[in-house]
Design a protein around this motif. Structure first.
Motif, PDB file in Angstrom:
ATOM      1  N   ASP A 124       0.882  -1.099  -0.026  1.00  0.00           N
ATOM      2  CA  ASP A 124       0.046  -0.030   0.036  1.00  0.00           C
ATOM      3  C   ASP A 124       0.814   1.274  -0.049  1.00  0.00           C
ATOM      4  O   ASP A 124       1.394   1.677   1.152  1.00  0.00           O
ATOM      5  CB  ASP A 124      -0.871  -0.034   1.076  1.00  0.00           C
ATOM      6  N   SER A 125       1.155   1.864  -1.194  1.00  0.00           N
ATOM      7  CA  SER A 125       1.906   2.808  -1.376  1.00  0.00           C
ATOM      8  C   SER A 125       1.551   4.206  -0.835  1.00  0.00           C
ATOM      9  O   SER A 125       2.156   5.291  -0.896  1.00  0.00           O
ATOM     10  CB  SER A 125       2.403   3.100  -2.924  1.00  0.00           C
ATOM     11  N   SER A 126       0.198   4.074  -0.466  1.00  0.00           N
ATOM     12  CA  SER A 126      -0.511   5.350  -0.127  1.00  0.00           C
ATOM     13  C   SER A 126      -0.256   5.678   1.564  1.00  0.00           C
ATOM     14  O   SER A 126      -0.399   6.857   1.993  1.00  0.00           O
ATOM     15  CB  SER A 126      -2.080   5.211  -0.028  1.00  0.00           C
ATOM     16  N   ILE A 127       0.427   4.835   2.194  1.00  0.00           N
ATOM     17  CA  ILE A 127       0.764   4.807   3.430  1.00  0.00           C
ATOM     18  C   ILE A 127       2.113   5.617   3.730  1.00  0.00           C
ATOM     19  O   ILE A 127       2.986   5.550   3.024  1.00  0.00           O
ATOM     20  CB  ILE A 127       1.041   3.541   4.247  1.00  0.00           C
ATOM     21  N   ARG A 128       1.865   6.759   4.411  1.00  0.00           N
ATOM     22  CA  ARG A 128       2.994   7.785   4.510  1.00  0.00           C
ATOM     23  C   ARG A 128       3.841   7.180   5.415  1.00  0.00           C
ATOM     24  O   ARG A 128       3.687   7.404   6.691  1.00  0.00           O
ATOM     25  CB  ARG A 128       2.544   9.097   4.698  1.00  0.00           C
TER      26      ARG A 128
END
Length: 307
Positions: A124-128
């Motif tokens: 999940d590349s949306s997790i910062r």
């Protein structure tokens, strides 16, 4: 749980090997930029690879492993002039049994020139998180490198066998082996790249790595900057400076952001009440937790859970 394991769990790392196939013709694939990672292992022969952001192509030799953890665009082929198919088309045809780079023939020149294994690292590349920002664009593990990669070579051979000769349970076995491959590549990068900063280097640091493990093993919200500095055997100011330089954000910011990510994970993966999740993430009241969550993610905890 150590920091890297906890992060990989939270970003929902999922890995898979698409194929391990023989090629006996000229071949090439254009791989577009994507959100998650890709890898290639050349099991036999040699070929060329060029990343879009690199000036020169790279020679890939038998046994080499190349990975693009952040999904960088590139091409790979048997030589510099070969025509190349779009990567998605080539993969779909190979997986469906219509390998465009293998021609059945009785002629001697039809013998196998290359055997290539390809797969993906999904997350999940949306997790910062600093780990995702710190992932290298390109990793090249050379078979003749002066490092101990015997265990990695064995892993690749077993993965190749599972992919080419599937048996009951092979999908799960190959997925798990690919996950181990990804983690091992990160370990090798951490141990053999001499950077003073970056999250992967922070994990390997004796002081900051220990603190990150403590944060990610936290069951209740007990850690403060002062207590973490004590664990690192540094003054608060020295600890904050070292942590911020390596991780890219202050200890206080990292603690708060990670607890928010943990809250998001608990909202989607558990049946804990809002109050229980608030307490686990360091908030005395559900209202304070809800306000902080909405500021961080732009959506209330209740709406996130329902979605």
């Amino acid at each position: 749980m150590d920091a890297l394991s906890d992060i990989l769990k939270t970003i929902r790392l999922h890995t898979s090997t698409y194929f391990c196939s023989h090629f006996n013709t000229h071949w090439g694939m254009d791989i577009d930029k994507r959100e998650s990672g890709l890898f290639h292992v050349l099991m036999e022969g040699s070929c060329w690879l060029k990343a879009v952001n690199h000036k020169e192509p790279v020679r890939i030799n038998e046994g080499d492993i190349v990975a693009f953890p952040t999904g960088g665009a590139h091409w790979i082929g048997d030589n510099l002039e070969s025509e190349r198919l779009p990567g998605n088309e080539a993969v779909n045809r190979i997986v469906s049994g219509d390998n465009p780079f293998y021609k059945v023939s009785d002629h001697p020149q039809s013998s196998v020139q290359n055997t290539l294994m390809c797969g993906a690292f999904e997350y999940d590349s949306s997790i910062r998180h600093p780990l995702i920002k710190s992932l290298p664009c390109f990793i090249h593990i050379k078979a003749d490198a002066n490092i101990d990669i015997g265990w990695l070579k064995t892993l690749v051979q077993v993965l190749s066998s599972e992919t080419r000769q599937p048996s009951p349970g092979s999908t799960i076995v190959s997925d798990r082996l690919t996950e181990i491959l990804f983690i091992q590549l990160l370990r090798l990068y951490m141990m053999n790249v001499n950077h003073e900063q970056g999250y992967l280097q922070a994990l390997a640091d004796t002081r900051i790595g220990k603190v990150l493990n403590l944060i990610h093993n936290e069951q209740e919200s007990l850690w403060t900057v002062n207590t973490l500095a004590d664990q690192a055997a540094l003054s608060r100011s020295a600890f904050t400076e070292r942590f911020t330089k390596m991780v890219g954000e202050s200890p206080k910011s990292y603690l708060m952001n990670w607890r928010m990510q943990k809250a998001r994970h608990l909202l989607s993966e558990s049946t804990l009440s809002m109050q229980a999740i608030a307490e686990k993430t360091g908030y005395a009241s559900e209202a304070a937790f809800s306000k902080a969550f909405k500021q961080n993610f732009g959506i209330s905890p209740g709406a996130y859970r329902r979605s």
